[in-house]
Design an enzyme around this catalytic site. Structure first.
Site, PDB file in Angstrom:
ATOM      1  N   GLU A  90       0.866  -1.195   0.000  1.00 45.66           N
ATOM      2  CA  GLU A  90       0.000   0.000   0.000  1.00 45.66           C
ATOM      3  C   GLU A  90       0.901   1.243   0.000  1.00 45.66           C
ATOM      4  O   GLU A  90       1.961   1.239   0.627  1.00 45.66           O
ATOM      5  CB  GLU A  90      -0.820  -0.028   1.302  1.00 45.66           C
ATOM      6  CG  GLU A  90      -1.634   1.221   1.584  1.00 45.66           C
ATOM      7  CD  GLU A  90      -2.217   1.241   3.017  1.00 45.66           C
ATOM      8  OE1 GLU A  90      -1.539   0.773   3.957  1.00 45.66           O
ATOM      9  OE2 GLU A  90      -3.345   1.729   3.179  1.00 45.66           O
ATOM     10  N   LYS A 167      -9.313   2.050  -1.861  1.00 42.02           N
ATOM     11  CA  LYS A 167      -9.520   1.475  -0.520  1.00 42.02           C
ATOM     12  C   LYS A 167     -10.883   1.855   0.056  1.00 42.02           C
ATOM     13  O   LYS A 167     -11.209   3.050   0.161  1.00 42.02           O
ATOM     14  CB  LYS A 167      -8.396   1.933   0.404  1.00 42.02           C
ATOM     15  CG  LYS A 167      -8.385   1.305   1.784  1.00 42.02           C
ATOM     16  CD  LYS A 167      -7.124   1.742   2.521  1.00 42.02           C
ATOM     17  CE  LYS A 167      -6.975   1.131   3.900  1.00 42.02           C
ATOM     18  NZ  LYS A 167      -5.717   1.576   4.547  1.00 42.02           N
ATOM     19  N   CYS A 212      -4.754  -3.008   2.701  1.00 42.61           N
ATOM     20  CA  CYS A 212      -4.455  -2.953   4.137  1.00 42.61           C
ATOM     21  C   CYS A 212      -5.634  -3.282   5.048  1.00 42.61           C
ATOM     22  O   CYS A 212      -5.987  -4.431   5.203  1.00 42.61           O
ATOM     23  CB  CYS A 212      -3.833  -1.611   4.495  1.00 42.61           C
ATOM     24  SG  CYS A 212      -3.072  -1.689   6.130  1.00 42.61           S
TER      25      CYS A 212
HETATM   26  N1  CDV Z   1      -2.932   1.251   6.675  1.00 39.99           N
HETATM   27  C1  CDV Z   1      -3.857   0.620   7.417  1.00 39.99           C
HETATM   28  O1  CDV Z   1      -4.994   0.449   6.993  1.00 39.99           O
HETATM   29  N2  CDV Z   1      -3.479   0.227   8.636  1.00 39.99           N
HETATM   30  C2  CDV Z   1      -4.364  -0.390   9.571  1.00 39.99           C
HETATM   31  C3  CDV Z   1      -3.946  -0.091  10.993  1.00 39.99           C
HETATM   32  C4  CDV Z   1      -4.159   1.319  11.319  1.00 39.99           C
HETATM   33  C5  CDV Z   1      -4.692  -0.933  11.985  1.00 39.99           C
HETATM   34  C6  CDV Z   1      -4.428  -1.891   9.404  1.00 39.99           C
HETATM   35  O2  CDV Z   1      -5.537  -2.447   9.436  1.00 39.99           O
HETATM   36  O3  CDV Z   1      -3.393  -2.546   9.300  1.00 39.99           O
END
Ligand code: CDV
Length: 354
Positions: A90, A167, A212
């Site tokens: 990401e 996202k 993510c």
């Molecule tokens: N970049 C992210 O989405 N990070 C989140 C953290 C903040 C919990 C994740 O779910 O890994």
């Protein structure tokens, strides 16, 4: 030879039929000749050799050009190891900037790409085309009409963008929150993605993308599972410590990472490739733990460092068939008449207290 006998022979000869098929046969031979041995193997056996290109830290001061050089080095290594597809994290082109609180919108637009490929990223696309390797990476997207998204793209082996994902699940908050050990301002920097969870027919299979925090939500995988996804590509940047619970450290965080990805893979009978940006960025720790998980939910490769590190695995897309036709045969076993709350209610509402 009598005239009758001659015409009989003429009828039996395969020549006229072959003549009709000849242009197609010659085109097929010519296209096969252009393909590498690896590509022929892939198209026959549905093997996608994937390279999970974990990246070490990117500092605030690092330029896009510095980062692209690192990405190209990983791509060269991936190609040498026979990869068809390379998957980067990401926001692969910059530090994880949503940790920085800024008032001025114009200042934070410097982290965003207005075109893809742009000047700094074009060499990456060119090298991908030269190597005939497909790629997936994340970046901050600023659209011509001023929208900000946390985006990922998928290219084919000629370096052409064939898919885009924005996202959907944005973690964190909008304003500075002093109780946190660090800020996570994705809700300030980005709008929720507006493209949904699509899949693309590429590399002889059905490929999906997520980013993510999406990996922690079963809906992410299931929406793609319902489109027959066979490989889900996910880049991430995850702080090594929970900003609101400092005792939740690295081990627990890595456990939740594996748990989410393995469950998504198993419950949808799909490969999942999850790739970190890791290490200490300007004093802020991100964990590594990139992993490739098979359609049975088992880890087949896992990163050991918090640096640039490549995991390469030959993924057989037909390994998804067993799960998809037995325990997770959706058409046979799902009971959608009981799933209404999933799309009609966002937050949990317990029954009234007694
Ligand atoms: N970049 C992210 O989405 N990070 C989140 C953290 C903040 C919990 C994740 O779910 O890994």
């Amino acid at each position: 030879m009598t005239e009758r006998h001659e015409s009989c022979l003429a009828e039996k000869t395969p020549r006229p039929r072959y003549a009709a098929r000849r242009p197609a046969v010659e085109a097929a031979i010519a296209s096969l000749a252009k393909k590498s041995r690896q590509e022929i193997r892939t198209s026959l056996m549905r093997i996608v050799t994937v390279a999970a290109a974990q990246m070490g830290p990117i500092q605030k001061a690092d330029s896009r050009e510095d980062v692209v050089r690192r990405m190209i080095a990983l791509m060269d290594e991936a190609k040498a190891k026979g990869a068809d597809l390379i998957v980067y994290p990401e926001l692969a082109l910059t530090t994880f900037f949503p940790r920085w609180y800024v008032e001025d919108r114009a200042e934070f637009d410097n982290w965003f790409e207005r075109e893809m490929p742009g000047t700094a990223t074009r060499p990456l696309f060119e090298r991908a085309a030269q190597h005939r390797i497909a790629m997936n990476f994340g970046y901050a997207e600023l659209t011509p009409d001023g929208h900000h998204f946390n985006t990922a793209v998928l290219t084919d082996k000629s370096g052409r963008i064939v898919g885009k994902y924005r996202k959907v699940h944005l973690p964190g908050h909008v304003e500075f929150e002093s109780h946190r050990s660090h800020q996570h301002l994705e809700k300030r920097y980005f709008e929720p993605g507006d493209l949904g969870f699509n899949v693309w027919r590429e590399l002889g299979g059905v490929i999906g993308m997520a980013i993510c925090n999406d990996r922690r939500w079963p809906e992410t995988y299931r929406v793609m599972g319902l489109q027959g996804v066979e490989m889900v590509l996910i880049g991430y940047n995850t702080p090594s410590v929970n900003a609101e619970r400092s005792e939740e450290g690295l081990e627990k965080r890595l456990f939740h990472n594996r748990l989410s990805v393995q469950a998504g893979a198993y419950q949808n009978a799909t490969w999942v490739v999850a790739v970190a940006k890791a290490g200490i960025e300007d004093g802020h720790a991100l964990f590594g733990g990139s992993l490739i998980v098979d359609p049975n939910g088992e880890i087949v490769a896992e990163a050991k460092t918090e640096e640039d590190e490549l995991l390469v695995h030959a993924c057989d897309l037909d390994a998804t068939v067993f799960g998809k036709t037995t325990i997770f045969n959706f058409a046979q076993h799902r009971r959608i008449e009981h799933y209404g709350l999933i799309t009609s209610r966002t937050g949990a509402v317990p029954p009234p207290a007694k």
